[in-house]
Design a protein around this motif. Structure first.
Motif, PDB file in Angstrom:
ATOM      1  N   ARG A  72       0.879  -1.181   0.000  1.00  0.00           N
ATOM      2  CA  ARG A  72       0.000   0.000   0.000  1.00  0.00           C
ATOM      3  C   ARG A  72       0.907   1.218   0.000  1.00  0.00           C
ATOM      4  N   ARG A  73       0.690   2.131  -0.939  1.00  0.00           N
ATOM      5  CA  ARG A  73       1.487   3.350  -0.957  1.00  0.00           C
ATOM      6  C   ARG A  73       0.621   4.518  -0.507  1.00  0.00           C
ATOM      7  N   VAL A  74       1.182   5.353   0.359  1.00  0.00           N
ATOM      8  CA  VAL A  74       0.484   6.527   0.878  1.00  0.00           C
ATOM      9  C   VAL A  74       1.237   7.764   0.413  1.00  0.00           C
ATOM     10  N   ASP A  75       0.552   8.670  -0.276  1.00  0.00           N
ATOM     11  CA  ASP A  75       1.192   9.891  -0.760  1.00  0.00           C
ATOM     12  C   ASP A  75       1.718  10.711   0.414  1.00  0.00           C
ATOM     13  N   ALA A  76       2.977  11.116   0.285  1.00  0.00           N
ATOM     14  CA  ALA A  76       3.614  11.974   1.289  1.00  0.00           C
ATOM     15  C   ALA A  76       4.806  12.635   0.633  1.00  0.00           C
ATOM     16  N   GLY A  77       5.138  13.815   1.125  1.00  0.00           N
ATOM     17  CA  GLY A  77       6.258  14.552   0.575  1.00  0.00           C
ATOM     18  C   GLY A  77       5.829  15.479  -0.542  1.00  0.00           C
ATOM     19  N   ASP A 135       4.233  16.049   9.930  1.00  0.00           N
ATOM     20  CA  ASP A 135       3.200  15.751  10.920  1.00  0.00           C
ATOM     21  C   ASP A 135       3.784  14.860  12.014  1.00  0.00           C
ATOM     22  N   ALA A 136       3.214  14.944  13.190  1.00  0.00           N
ATOM     23  CA  ALA A 136       3.772  14.229  14.340  1.00  0.00           C
ATOM     24  C   ALA A 136       3.803  12.721  14.123  1.00  0.00           C
ATOM     25  N   ASP A 137       2.756  12.161  13.514  1.00  0.00           N
ATOM     26  CA  ASP A 137       2.732  10.713  13.338  1.00  0.00           C
ATOM     27  C   ASP A 137       3.796  10.261  12.341  1.00  0.00           C
ATOM     28  N   TYR A 138       4.041  11.083  11.319  1.00  0.00           N
ATOM     29  CA  TYR A 138       5.093  10.717  10.367  1.00  0.00           C
ATOM     30  C   TYR A 138       6.472  10.889  11.000  1.00  0.00           C
ATOM     31  N   ALA A 139       6.662  11.979  11.730  1.00  0.00           N
ATOM     32  CA  ALA A 139       7.948  12.220  12.389  1.00  0.00           C
ATOM     33  C   ALA A 139       8.305  11.099  13.354  1.00  0.00           C
ATOM     34  N   ALA A 140       7.296  10.457  13.930  1.00  0.00           N
ATOM     35  CA  ALA A 140       7.563   9.330  14.827  1.00  0.00           C
ATOM     36  C   ALA A 140       8.163   8.151  14.063  1.00  0.00           C
ATOM     37  N   MET A 141       7.821   8.040  12.783  1.00  0.00           N
ATOM     38  CA  MET A 141       8.393   6.982  11.944  1.00  0.00           C
ATOM     39  C   MET A 141       9.710   7.409  11.312  1.00  0.00           C
ATOM     40  N   ASN A 142       9.783   8.684  10.905  1.00  0.00           N
ATOM     41  CA  ASN A 142      10.930   9.185  10.152  1.00  0.00           C
ATOM     42  C   ASN A 142      11.179  10.634  10.558  1.00  0.00           C
ATOM     43  N   PRO A 143      12.124  10.871  11.455  1.00  0.00           N
ATOM     44  CA  PRO A 143      12.364  12.234  11.957  1.00  0.00           C
ATOM     45  C   PRO A 143      13.025  13.148  10.929  1.00  0.00           C
ATOM     46  N   ASN A 144      13.404  12.613   9.759  1.00  0.00           N
ATOM     47  CA  ASN A 144      14.069  13.410   8.735  1.00  0.00           C
ATOM     48  C   ASN A 144      13.100  14.172   7.841  1.00  0.00           C
ATOM     49  N   THR A 194       9.357   6.048   3.558  1.00  0.00           N
ATOM     50  CA  THR A 194       9.381   5.315   4.816  1.00  0.00           C
ATOM     51  C   THR A 194       8.624   4.016   4.601  1.00  0.00           C
ATOM     52  N   LEU A 195       9.243   2.934   4.999  1.00  0.00           N
ATOM     53  CA  LEU A 195       8.639   1.597   4.897  1.00  0.00           C
ATOM     54  C   LEU A 195       8.065   1.211   6.247  1.00  0.00           C
ATOM     55  N   VAL A 196       6.842   0.704   6.252  1.00  0.00           N
ATOM     56  CA  VAL A 196       6.238   0.198   7.476  1.00  0.00           C
ATOM     57  C   VAL A 196       5.809  -1.237   7.231  1.00  0.00           C
ATOM     58  N   PRO A 202       4.134  -5.024   8.251  1.00  0.00           N
ATOM     59  CA  PRO A 202       2.872  -5.405   8.915  1.00  0.00           C
ATOM     60  C   PRO A 202       2.999  -5.556  10.430  1.00  0.00           C
ATOM     61  N   HIS A 203       4.201  -5.919  10.916  1.00  0.00           N
ATOM     62  CA  HIS A 203       4.359  -6.082  12.359  1.00  0.00           C
ATOM     63  C   HIS A 203       4.733  -4.768  13.052  1.00  0.00           C
ATOM     64  N   GLY A 204       4.732  -3.653  12.298  1.00  0.00           N
ATOM     65  CA  GLY A 204       4.919  -2.347  12.897  1.00  0.00           C
ATOM     66  C   GLY A 204       6.305  -1.753  12.764  1.00  0.00           C
ATOM     67  N   TYR A 205       7.272  -2.532  12.319  1.00  0.00           N
ATOM     68  CA  TYR A 205       8.633  -2.007  12.151  1.00  0.00           C
ATOM     69  C   TYR A 205       8.660  -0.993  11.014  1.00  0.00           C
ATOM     70  N   SER A 206       9.301   0.164  11.271  1.00  0.00           N
ATOM     71  CA  SER A 206       9.421   1.180  10.223  1.00  0.00           C
ATOM     72  C   SER A 206      10.895   1.443   9.928  1.00  0.00           C
ATOM     73  N   LEU A 207      11.156   1.826   8.679  1.00  0.00           N
ATOM     74  CA  LEU A 207      12.537   2.018   8.230  1.00  0.00           C
ATOM     75  C   LEU A 207      12.575   3.131   7.200  1.00  0.00           C
ATOM     76  N   TRP A 208      13.543   4.044   7.326  1.00  0.00           N
ATOM     77  CA  TRP A 208      13.747   5.079   6.327  1.00  0.00           C
ATOM     78  C   TRP A 208      15.126   4.926   5.717  1.00  0.00           C
ATOM     79  N   GLU A 209      15.368   5.674   4.643  1.00  0.00           N
ATOM     80  CA  GLU A 209      16.536   5.625   3.763  1.00  0.00           C
ATOM     81  C   GLU A 209      16.350   4.514   2.730  1.00  0.00           C
ATOM     82  N   SER A 210      16.231   4.933   1.480  1.00  0.00           N
ATOM     83  CA  SER A 210      15.825   4.004   0.418  1.00  0.00           C
ATOM     84  C   SER A 210      16.769   2.824   0.260  1.00  0.00           C
TER      85      SER A 210
END
Length: 207
Positions: A28-33, A41-50, A55-57, A59-67
């Motif tokens: 699922r892709r969500v438009d951002a940027g 937004d605060a919820d995005y910053a919690a996943m990716n402070p940059n 940002t990849l999320v 199914p088990h909740g792990y998030s990762l940034w940097e392509s």
């Protein structure tokens, strides 16, 4: 389902979507940027402070940034990933150095050229800066041209090194630039265009 946050026009988001399709993994892709906002937004910053994409999320909740970190993570955790990210230490290092080189060397001149001719109004363009960036990019693409001698893909077999570079390669050939004849680079581009996932996610109109 895996979620990818980021606009489809981002060259860094393209890499991740390309790999996921090569792995036949739905997402699922969500438009951002960019014009879509959301990255501060605060919820995005919690996943990716940059405040960047993607940002990849998982199914088990792990998030990762940097392509490129995302490419490596997916290849190491998802079925079929080792086909694109070899396990042998020297083959893996060869692929990774081209991934690092893309960010450290090629990214900046290609960014300047792209922003000048695609995202900056004509009256506001810094053409001398774009000309310098074009010259720098040509020098770097000549390095890739030499690397491709005797190879179909940058690190030998198709994989993450090609995915790291492939978005910039498409832009190099699509931007309104004077380009030298680099036949091996052109041949590599034509081979990538044969891959449906590249045509779908990367070789698209520049916006």
């Amino acid at each position: 389902m895996i979620t990818v946050w980021g606009r489809a026009s981002s060259v860094n988001v393209m890499k991740v979507l390309w790999l996921l399709e090569e792995l036949a993994i739905p997402c699922r892709r969500v438009d951002a940027g960019g014009a879509f906002g959301r990255t501060r937004d605060a919820d995005y910053a919690a996943m990716n402070p940059n405040a960047t994409v993607p940002t990849l999320v998982m199914p088990h909740g792990y998030s990762l940034w940097e392509s490129h970190a995302i490419l490596r993570y997916l290849c190491r955790t998802q079925p079929g990933g080792t086909a694109f990210y070899p396990e042998a230490p020297e083959a893996r290092a060869d692929a990774e150095r081209w991934m690092d080189w893309t960010l450290a060397s090629l990214n900046e001149p290609m960014r300047v050229i792209f922003w000048t001719f695609v995202r900056t109004p004509e009256a506001e363009r810094d053409l001398p800066a774009a000309a310098r960036a074009r010259d720098a990019a040509e020098r770097l693409w000549r390095i890739v041209e030499a690397q491709l001698e005797g190879r179909e893909f940058v690190a030998g077999s198709f994989g993450v090194a090609d995915m790291a570079l492939g978005g910039f390669l498409h832009r190099w050939f699509e931007l309104p630039l004077a380009r030298p004849e680099l036949p091996r680079l052109r041949g590599w581009y034509e081979r990538l265009l044969q891959r449906p996932a590249y045509r779908t996610h990367v070789a698209v109109p520049l916006t």
